[in-house]
Design a protein around this motif. Structure first.
Motif, PDB file in Angstrom:
ATOM      1  N   SER A   1       0.829  -1.211   0.000  1.00 21.88           N
ATOM      2  CA  SER A   1       0.000   0.000   0.000  1.00 21.88           C
ATOM      3  C   SER A   1       0.857   1.253   0.000  1.00 21.88           C
ATOM      4  O   SER A   1       0.488   2.270  -0.607  1.00 21.88           O
ATOM      5  N   ARG A   2       2.005   1.211   0.677  1.00 20.75           N
ATOM      6  CA  ARG A   2       2.861   2.401   0.718  1.00 20.75           C
ATOM      7  C   ARG A   2       3.390   2.731  -0.679  1.00 20.75           C
ATOM      8  O   ARG A   2       3.471   3.898  -1.067  1.00 20.75           O
ATOM      9  N   THR A   3       3.730   1.691  -1.436  1.00 16.76           N
ATOM     10  CA  THR A   3       4.206   1.910  -2.811  1.00 16.76           C
ATOM     11  C   THR A   3       3.123   2.565  -3.649  1.00 16.76           C
ATOM     12  O   THR A   3       3.378   3.527  -4.384  1.00 16.76           O
TER      13      THR A   3
ATOM     14  N   SER B   1       0.610   4.348  -2.602  1.00 16.24           N
ATOM     15  CA  SER B   1       0.230   5.682  -2.101  1.00 16.24           C
ATOM     16  C   SER B   1       1.114   6.779  -2.679  1.00 16.24           C
ATOM     17  O   SER B   1       0.742   7.954  -2.678  1.00 16.24           O
ATOM     18  N   LYS B   2       2.295   6.401  -3.180  1.00 14.54           N
ATOM     19  CA  LYS B   2       3.214   7.390  -3.755  1.00 14.54           C
ATOM     20  C   LYS B   2       2.855   7.733  -5.191  1.00 14.54           C
ATOM     21  O   LYS B   2       3.472   8.619  -5.793  1.00 14.54           O
TER      22      LYS B   2
ATOM     23  N   SER C   1      -4.453   7.611   0.874  1.00 12.37           N
ATOM     24  CA  SER C   1      -3.508   7.307   1.937  1.00 12.37           C
ATOM     25  C   SER C   1      -3.213   5.821   1.967  1.00 12.37           C
ATOM     26  O   SER C   1      -4.015   5.005   1.476  1.00 12.37           O
ATOM     27  N   PRO C   2      -2.067   5.414   2.558  1.00 13.75           N
ATOM     28  CA  PRO C   2      -1.781   3.987   2.681  1.00 13.75           C
ATOM     29  C   PRO C   2      -2.887   3.226   3.393  1.00 13.75           C
ATOM     30  O   PRO C   2      -3.212   2.096   3.019  1.00 13.75           O
TER      31      PRO C   2
END
Length: 347
Positions: A33-35, A37-38, A45-46
């Motif tokens: 999810s962090r990948t 979110s960028k 958001s993540p």
């Protein structure tokens, strides 16, 4: 849970799902999810992305290889993506030129098929496959040449000019006249017939006691025809090129799967049977992973398209095989273009 149709997913779910699939097909790795979110395209958001990914996992479209890892598409997810979301384009000019160049040299059709398969393999970074057109050999001339007291060389000249030799056992002491008589009978009486037709004619004439050669020559004729009929039935109808492409860097972490796929490629009759099922369609077909029991262990995908002869009938199938992590959007039109090029060549 039953996989929903793409129309039942929310716009947010479709966007997240598409990005996960695109990233997975590019890298072969789970996507977090962090990948995502960028990525400016999402603007989420993540935490929001994790919630959507959880929903997609409950639908059976995504899976997590282990706790705390990102997600990757399941085979059901890939099927949904291929059927409902994938956007394909025409092959690039470079891809088209390379495929057409592989077919530019005049020669036997089998040679052209092998060259096209090699080109397709190189462009797709997969193993290339082609199902050779099935055609029955037509007899033109046959000669029996003695090699020893117990063996004879059978020389067959086919209607297309092809020449093949086989060695058969003969009864000890068989005369040269019997060998000559058998060859003359086939050349004079059976020329222009397919092997199946020639076998049927000989059986009928023997049963009706109308065959005008002696018993020893009859036996030679029957066995000489049978050796080619049997050989033709067992002859591989599948050409495979580029197996080494399956051993790329991404395969090093999953050698068991690749080894299983290479083993499956050795069983050509099973692969040929799968490709043969693509004859029924008018367009490119995609087989993903365990949808076909043949790939239940290796988790491989096949993209295949039929090609046609001069009368417009399907005569063979061309395609590629590789891991489920294929660039479907690029390879599907590439396979389709190769099939169209083969159809033009054969016509």
């Amino acid at each position: 849970m039953t996989t929903p149709p793409i129309t039942e997913l929310t716009t947010r779910a479709r966007d997240v799902f598409r990005l996960v699939v695109d990233a997975y097909l590019e890298t072969g790795q789970p996507v977090g999810s962090r990948t995502l979110s960028k990525l400016a395209a999402l603007n989420l958001s993540p935490a929001s992305i994790r919630n959507v990914m959880q929903d997609l996992e409950e639908y059976g479209l995504l899976a997590s290889p282990h706790t705390s890892a990102g997600r990757l598409p399941t085979e059901q997810g890939l099927r949904l993506f291929v059927d409902g979301m994938m956007q394909v384009a025409e092959p690039s000019a470079e891809d088209r030129a390379q495929i057409e160049a592989s077919l530019s040299d005049a020669g036997p059709i089998e040679s052209a098929l092998a060259q096209a398969t090699s080109a397709l393999s190189g462009l797709s970074a997969c193993a290339g496959l082609v199902l050779v057109p099935k055609h029955e050999r037509v007899l033109k001339q046959v000669a029996f040449v003695p090699l020893s007291a117990t063996q004879s060389l059978v020389v067959l000249v086919a209607g297309d000019g092809a020449v093949e030799n086989r060695v058969i056992d003969v009864p000890p002491g068989l005369s040269q006249s019997a060998l000559t008589e058998a060859g003359n009978y086939i050349s004079a009486t059976l020329s222009g017939l397919t092997l199946a037709e020639a076998m049927a004619r000989v059986r009928h004439e023997i049963e009706a006691e109308r065959i005008a050669i002696d018993r020893a020559a009859q036996d030679l004729v029957s066995r000489g025809l049978a050796i080619w009929s049997s050989d033709g039935a067992d002859r591989p109808v599948l050409i495979v090129r580029g197996q080494a492409n399956l051993l790329d860097e991404s395969a090093l972490g999953d050698l068991d799967r690749v080894r299983q796929l290479l083993d499956e490629l050795e069983t050509k009759q099973d692969i040929a049977g799968l490709l043969d099922s693509a004859r029924e369609g008018s367009a490119t077909r995609i087989f993903i992973g365990s949808e076909n029991k043949l790939f239940s262990l290796s988790g491989s995908s096949v993209i295949a398209a039929p090609y046609r002869g001069s009368d417009g009938r399907v005569v063979g199938v061309v395609g590629v095989i590789g891991p489920t992590r294929l660039n479907y959007a690029r390879i599907v039109p590439m396979v389709d273009f190769t099939a169209q090029s083969l159809s033009r060549l054969i016509r």
